[in-house]
Design a protein around this motif. Structure first.
Motif, PDB file in Angstrom:
ATOM      1  N   LEU A 185      -2.020  -8.037   0.108  1.00 13.22           N
ATOM      2  CA  LEU A 185      -1.632  -8.651  -1.154  1.00 13.22           C
ATOM      3  C   LEU A 185      -2.865  -8.791  -2.076  1.00 13.22           C
ATOM      4  N   THR A 186      -3.961  -9.232  -1.470  1.00 14.93           N
ATOM      5  CA  THR A 186      -5.189  -9.419  -2.237  1.00 14.93           C
ATOM      6  C   THR A 186      -5.688  -8.097  -2.813  1.00 14.93           C
ATOM      7  N   THR A 187      -5.694  -7.053  -1.969  1.00 16.55           N
ATOM      8  CA  THR A 187      -6.133  -5.736  -2.416  1.00 16.55           C
ATOM      9  C   THR A 187      -5.289  -5.263  -3.597  1.00 16.55           C
ATOM     10  N   ARG A 188      -3.994  -5.483  -3.447  1.00 14.65           N
ATOM     11  CA  ARG A 188      -3.034  -5.069  -4.468  1.00 14.65           C
ATOM     12  C   ARG A 188      -3.393  -5.721  -5.816  1.00 14.65           C
ATOM     13  N   VAL A 189      -3.625  -7.021  -5.781  1.00 14.39           N
ATOM     14  CA  VAL A 189      -3.972  -7.741  -7.007  1.00 14.39           C
ATOM     15  C   VAL A 189      -5.291  -7.215  -7.565  1.00 14.39           C
ATOM     16  N   GLU A 190      -6.252  -7.063  -6.661  1.00 13.19           N
ATOM     17  CA  GLU A 190      -7.573  -6.632  -7.095  1.00 13.19           C
ATOM     18  C   GLU A 190      -7.502  -5.273  -7.778  1.00 13.19           C
ATOM     19  N   GLU A 191      -6.752  -4.355  -7.167  1.00 16.11           N
ATOM     20  CA  GLU A 191      -6.651  -3.014  -7.736  1.00 16.11           C
ATOM     21  C   GLU A 191      -5.921  -3.050  -9.065  1.00 16.11           C
ATOM     22  N   ASN A 192      -4.851  -3.824  -9.108  1.00 14.15           N
ATOM     23  CA  ASN A 192      -4.069  -3.892 -10.337  1.00 14.15           C
ATOM     24  C   ASN A 192      -4.915  -4.416 -11.486  1.00 14.15           C
ATOM     25  N   VAL A 193      -5.699  -5.445 -11.205  1.00 15.02           N
ATOM     26  CA  VAL A 193      -6.507  -6.050 -12.257  1.00 15.02           C
ATOM     27  C   VAL A 193      -7.655  -5.125 -12.656  1.00 15.02           C
ATOM     28  N   SER A 194      -8.295  -4.504 -11.644  1.00 14.72           N
ATOM     29  CA  SER A 194      -9.424  -3.618 -11.967  1.00 14.72           C
ATOM     30  C   SER A 194      -8.956  -2.396 -12.729  1.00 14.72           C
ATOM     31  N   ALA A 195      -7.747  -1.940 -12.442  1.00 15.05           N
ATOM     32  CA  ALA A 195      -7.265  -0.721 -13.078  1.00 15.05           C
ATOM     33  C   ALA A 195      -6.259  -1.050 -14.175  1.00 15.05           C
ATOM     34  N   GLU A 208       4.582  -1.687 -11.082  1.00 16.44           N
ATOM     35  CA  GLU A 208       3.586  -2.503 -10.397  1.00 16.44           C
ATOM     36  C   GLU A 208       4.193  -3.838  -9.957  1.00 16.44           C
ATOM     37  N   PHE A 212       4.552  -4.994  -6.219  1.00 17.33           N
ATOM     38  CA  PHE A 212       3.885  -6.242  -5.859  1.00 17.33           C
ATOM     39  C   PHE A 212       4.888  -7.186  -5.190  1.00 17.33           C
TER      40      PHE A 212
END
Lengths: 569, 601
Positions: A185-195, A208, A212
């Motif tokens: 879940l954390t990775t998902r958020v991190e990637e979504n925000v970074s990209a 997304e 999510f």
């Protein structure tokens, strides 16, 4: 656990003490009720028993405070020492180690794993000792009241412990699953925000959100599985107590009626059995704690047992005053599978000024990083004042080198403290002088507290150029015999660069100076310039000689002129 | 010197905030039935807890003391039944609460995530990734904890406590009053200790923050520490911080142990009072043995919820702080740009761009656009450009000259400040964002890969694009290396695509653009030099990518500018030169020099 055996022993004794007081209370209760039933045979009045119970309670409380603090403090102390050891280890590890490990990983080990170990050594030990003491004492006392009743009541306990152990094992598994789901879940958020830009550019917002949602769902499921197992513990706990009480009510009640057991004994038995329920449950939990603590200790061991490649020489040579003559003899260096330096031969006389240029990845920085042994010299030799670098005491060579690294790193301290980092106990004048040579004077007047301005998150955010200059001042104040500037002025505008360079040239004196740069302007005053390409020296000579040669250096020079022309347009 | 003291005390929030809770209730309402069920279970659980000592009382008074065996087995069976009922009810209650908690967490999480999807690009420029991640993870986790151990359990505790007080008073008023004489002490202890603990905790947290900050910084700057031979000083400072952290913990341990001990002792003192006073009552015949035993058991049950009151207290405190942060983010309405009503924005648009409302793209016009990322710091100053259907326009210029900004403005990642951008004469601000962005395929300079399969990275989960994955990969020539992978298109891409070369990552991002089949292609070529094998791959990929599309490319490759229909040179945010490669070379101006500098290979 070094030196903590004493504390553990004392804690154990105190625990025995507090539990004996605690265990005395049901017994006093037994005697009190017996005295009420047959006052003739009683030793004391109920009021006196009440007083004794109160006394036992106070004593239990007082000893309890000491037993808990002794054991939990011991856990904290060990944590302290372990943290101390871990940090001391980290201080000896070299660049190679740190580039293979993510800072976050190291930090999480020092936080989470250390906590697990402390929990085991503090609370875990406390609970274990508590369980053992209560179990032993209760069983003895129970047997004294009624051996038959004890056997009946305790019979289901081993089964309970087994069940709890099983459950705690699956709890461990499910909790791991939950952690993994949370990590996803954390990775998902991190990637979504970074990209965020990619997501927007391709109109993937809805998709997304949907995916999510799926990730959240699987996390929810894992959490619910966890809740279910935790909830299951409740009936098990209840069953443990219930079977015992059932035995007492039925068998015990019967015994009282038949006169084989006193009412007081009945009440006390009930009390002791209730005391056993919790430690029984605790058993499974302790097992879990041991498992986790052991896993964490292994992870900490990976840091404690790491060894640096750059180590103190076994037979150090005293170099006297390091004067700054440097010689590379067929020196090669590989980083992973990438060859960074290939057979470098280079002699640098003391007091000379050497410029090093080359494209990104040509090995410029690696070349100078070898001198303060940021990287190990393994293939080939590097001589300082004619002595093998590997035989010089680390402290001595590092004290002789003033190094301005490419990535500027400043501490969250004041500017003055950052500069004085190069020379502990530097006077205010020395700091000011270094700041002046590094071209900081003008900036300092604009800061609220001048040199005492705090840098970093909680203070002033310095510009890239300002940071670089503080970093230069930090190296200058050291008064080193070898000064290494690794692309030090990349974030500084042309005018400031000019100013700093001329101030620096007054400072150089007898020092050996190495300047790495991707631009040529900072190398103007160098005696000799070295052009690196793919880890080898391809050109070498003075500015004029290299221009005449018409090779790499000349090409870079032409490019820079073009750039300047464009800028002027 | 003390370096570690830079972090201030963490502010400790309220335990209950009506405004925040009121807003939070709205999230719970959809699950009110489950929640009500859980709440309805509370009195049942309390009753089963209260019944147990009562059964013991009856067993002692009616059977054991009187020597009557009959009825005792039934009583024992009732006791067993009640205990099992209690544990099953507890299980049901815990499960229901967890279920509601998880649903609420899910809802808030998805709402927050959806909200973030609608925020503007600027918001992401200014907000660290880490803070958004912790809003969506740890802050929401704390809310879950509140459900598992917070409010509702406290309500249950209060019910049990009230029940015990009631039963005891009913059984024997005077004995109850004597027993409750310890209560003022207990309440005073609970409040006083809580205050001291909070102060001690605050210090622990502050010192822990100092320690972690120091550690993080020290590990980050280890090379500097070692270069300056400062290991010993750093170790000394670390020892000081470490010691001060441990020292801060010791009072917490002591207070905690003291609280535990005082509650434990008080409960035994209460038992002593019962024996002292109750014993007298028994002698006088005003109290039965059973009641005495029941009193003792009730008082033990009375103390246990009070013991972990402080833990629940800090959970609530944490939950309020998290709610505050979550709502603050939800209230941030730095939204993506809105769609303007179709109207006046078109006036002042050059004639060439106003024509043809046809379906297929005809023209793109940048009309005197101005843009600044910060204040008046203009990156583009009156930039204009006209593009026709099928044209390939290359933007060249120095780094920081505004080339990339032009491409970002076209897909409205940012809005122009002055001037306008029109597609077929319509201001892009009048087009709904999805309509606009669907027409434009963007390839960023740094190809961002997600963790997931290759197919996912090409289609980004879009069902339409998913159908074209293999075809798209073939167009840009990515199919060759993908087919060689063990799992083909289902090969997992690890974090940020570390298991692929720079060239392969580029090709995947090219395939992504093709899979969405846009009319307009916006391409920001990577500046970083790649190895020759990757370069060849990219070269071929680019040809497939640009085939038949109106393309605006920030060029860093020789072949790209040579193939371009037109080259636009941007200098200091303005259009400096425009023309074909041959024309511009002949002019020997800015382009001529840039060409030698940037495209010499």
């Amino acid at each position: 656990m070094r030196n903590r055996w004493g504390a553990y022993l004392l804690g154990a004794l105190l625990l025995v003490g507090t539990n004996l007081c605690g265990l005395a209370i049901p017994w006093l209760l037994k005697l009190a009720i017996e005295s009420l039933q047959s006052p003739a045979k009683a030793g004391y009045t109920p009021a006196q028993y009440g007083g004794l119970i109160a006394a036992a309670a106070v004593a239990q409380g007082i000893i309890r405070v000491f037993s808990r603090t002794t054991l939990l403090n011991a856990g904290r102390r060990i944590e302290y020492e372990l943290r101390e050891d871990l940090y001391a280890k980290l201080l000896t590890l070299d660049r190679t180690y740190f580039s293979n490990w993510r800072t976050g990983d190291i930090l999480s080990r020092l936080a989470n794993d250390l906590t697990n170990v402390r929990m085991l050594l503090g609370f875990g030990v406390l609970s274990l000792l508590n369980t053992v003491v209560i179990y032993t004492a209760s069983l003895i006392l129970l047997t004294r009241i009624s051996p038959f009743l004890t056997i009946c009541a305790v019979l289901p306990f081993p089964v309970m412990i087994l069940i709890v152990k099983q459950m705690s094992a699956s709890m461990f598994r499910v909790s791991k699953r939950t952690q993994e789901a949370l990590a996803r879940l954390t990775t998902r958020v991190e990637e979504n925000v970074s990209a965020a830009a990619v997501v927007r550019a391709y109109c993937r917002e809805e998709g997304e959100i949907e995916s999510f949602g799926a990730v959240c769902d699987s996390y929810s499921d894992a959490s619910m599985a966890m809740a279910k197992i935790r909830g299951m513990m409740l009936p098990v706990m209840a069953a443990t107590g219930a079977i015992g009480t059932l035995v007492i009510l039925f068998v015990g009640g019967n015994q009282v009626i038949r006169g084989e057991l006193t009412l007081g004994g009945f009440v006390a038995f009930n009390g002791y059995l209730a005391m056993l329920v919790w430690p029984t449950i605790m058993f499974g939990w302790i097992l879990n704690l041991v498992q986790r603590g052991a896993a964490s200790m292994t992870r900490l061991g990976e840091i404690l047992n790491a060894y640096p490649e750059v180590v103190e020489p076994e037979q150090p040579v005293d170099p006297g005053e390091i004067e700054g003559e440097i010689e590379y003899r067929s020196l090669s260096f590989s980083y992973g599978s990438a060859e960074m330096l290939r057979g470098i031969d280079l002699k640098i006389a003391r007091g000379s000024r050497i410029g090093i240029v080359g494209v990104v990845g040509s090995g410029k920085s690696t070349l100078v990083r070898m001198i303060p042994r940021l990287f190990p010299v393994a293939d080939g030799t590097l001589l300082i004042d004619g002595i093998d670098l590997n035989r010089l005491p680390l402290q001595r060579i590092r004290a002789a080198v003033g190094f301005v690294p490419q990535e500027t790193f400043l501490f969250s301290r004041t500017i003055a403290e950052n500069i004085a980092y190069g020379k502990p106990g530097a006077t205010r004048e020395e700091i000011e002088r270094a700041a002046k040579i590094a071209g900081l004077s003008g900036d300092l007047t604009r800061f609220p507290q001048g040199l005492d301005t705090l840098v970093g998150e909680r203070g002033v955010t310095l510009s890239g150029g300002q940071k670089q200059r503080v970093s230069i001042a930090r190296a200058l104040i050291k008064e080193p015999s070898i000064l290494i500037l690794d692309d030090p002025l990349s974030a500084v505008d042309a005018d400031t660069e000019e100013e700093i360079l001329s101030a620096l040239s007054g400072y150089y004196g007898k020092r050996t100076v190495l300047i790495v740069s991707h631009r040529l302007s900072p190398l103007r005053n160098c005696d000799r310039i070295i052009v690196l390409e793919q880890g080898s020296i391809v050109e070498e000579g003075s500015h004029a000689e290299l221009l005449e040669l018409g090779g790499r250096y000349a090409a870079i020079h032409r490019e820079e002129q073009l750039k300047a022309e464009i800028e002027r347009l | 010197m003390h370096f570690g003291g830079i972090y201030e005390d963490e502010t400790v929030g309220k335990v209950y905030d009506r405004r925040l809770m009121g807003r939070f209730i709205a999230y719970v309402l959809p699950y009110r039935r489950m929640l009500t069920t859980a709440l309805l279970l509370l009195p049942l659980i309390a009753a089963s807890k209260l019944a147990q000592p009562w059964i013991i009382k009856v067993a002692i008074d009616e059977h054991i003391v009187k020597g009557r065996m009959e009825g005792l087995p039934a009583l024992a069976a009732a006791f067993l039944a009640i205990i099992f009922a209690e544990s099953i009810l507890m299980f049901a209650q815990v499960y229901l609460l967890q279920w509601v908690g998880q649903r609420v967490m899910y809802d808030i999480r998805v709402q927050l995530f959806s909200h973030i999807q609608r925020l503007s690009t600027r918001f992401f420029d200014q907000t660290p990734v880490g803070s958004l991640v912790s809003r969506l993870t740890s802050d929401i986790e704390v809310l879950g904890e509140m459900f598992a151990a917070g409010i509702v359990t406290v309500v249950g505790d209060i019910l049990v406590l009230a029940g015990i007080v009631g039963i005891m008073l009913w059984m024997n008023v005077r004995l109850s009053l004597v027993t409750f004489s310890v209560l003022p002490v207990l309440i005073w202890v609970a409040f006083a200790f809580r205050k001291w603990m909070r102060l001690a905790f605050r210090q622990v947290r502050a010192r822990q923050a100092n320690l972690s900050a120091f550690l993080a910084e020290s590990i980050g700057g280890m090379a500097v520490v070692q270069l300056f031979n400062r290991e010993r000083d750093e170790a000394k400072e670390f020892r000081r911080l470490n010691a001060s952290y441990v020292e801060a913990n010791l009072p917490v341990i002591t207070w905690d142990a003291a609280l535990y001990a005082v509650v434990e002792s008080l409960s035994s003192v209460a038992v002593a009072l019962i024996i002292w006073y109750g014993g007298g009552e028994i002698v006088k015949g005003t109290l039965s043995f059973g009641s005495l035993v029941a009193f003792i058991q009730y008082i033990e049950k009375f103390f246990s919820p009070i013991r972990d009151l402080s833990a629940k207290y800090s959970i609530m405190q944490g939950a309020m702080a998290s709610l505050e942060r979550i709502f603050a983010l939800l209230d941030n309405d730095d939204r993506e740009p809105a769609v303007l009503p179709a109207s006046e924005a078109a006036k002042g648009t050059p004639q060439a761009c106003q024509a043809s409302p046809a379906q297929a793209l005809q023209s793109i016009c940048f009309n005197d656009i101005w843009f600044a990322y910060k204040d008046r710091d203009y990156v583009l100053k009156g930039f204009s450009l006209q593009m026709k259907r099928g044209e390939k326009v290359a933007l060249v210029g120095e780094t920081g000259g505004g080339k990339t900004t032009v491409t970002r403005l076209l897909s409205r990642l940012y809005d122009v400040e002055r001037g306008s951008i029109t597609i077929d004469g319509t201001d892009i601000r009048e087009l709904p964002l999805p309509v606009l962005r669907r027409r434009i395929g963007v390839v960023l300079q740094d190809p961002y890969l997600f963790s997931g399969t290759i197919a996912y990275n090409i289609s980004l989960g879009d069902p339409e694009a998913l159908k074209r994955v293999e075809q798209a990969a073939a167009v840009v020539g990515a199919d060759r290396f993908i087919r060689e992978l063990k799992n083909g298109y289902d090969e997992e891409v690890r974090e940020r695509g570390v298991n692929f070369s720079a060239g392969e990552r580029q090709l995947i991002s090219f395939a992504r653009a093709v899979a969405f089949n846009p009319e307009i292609l916006v391409l920001d070529e990577a500046t970083a030099s790649v190895d020759t094998a990757s370069e060849r791959l990219i070269q071929q990929g680019l040809e497939g990518l640009m085939q038949g599309r109106t393309t605006l490319v920030v060029a860093h490759r020789l072949s790209t500018i040579r193939d371009a229909d037109r080259i636009v040179v941007i200098h200091h945010g303005e259009k400096a030169e425009e023309g074909t490669h041959a024309e511009l070379m002949a002019a020997q101006g800015l382009y001529y020099r840039l060409y030698q500098l940037q495209f010499k290979d």
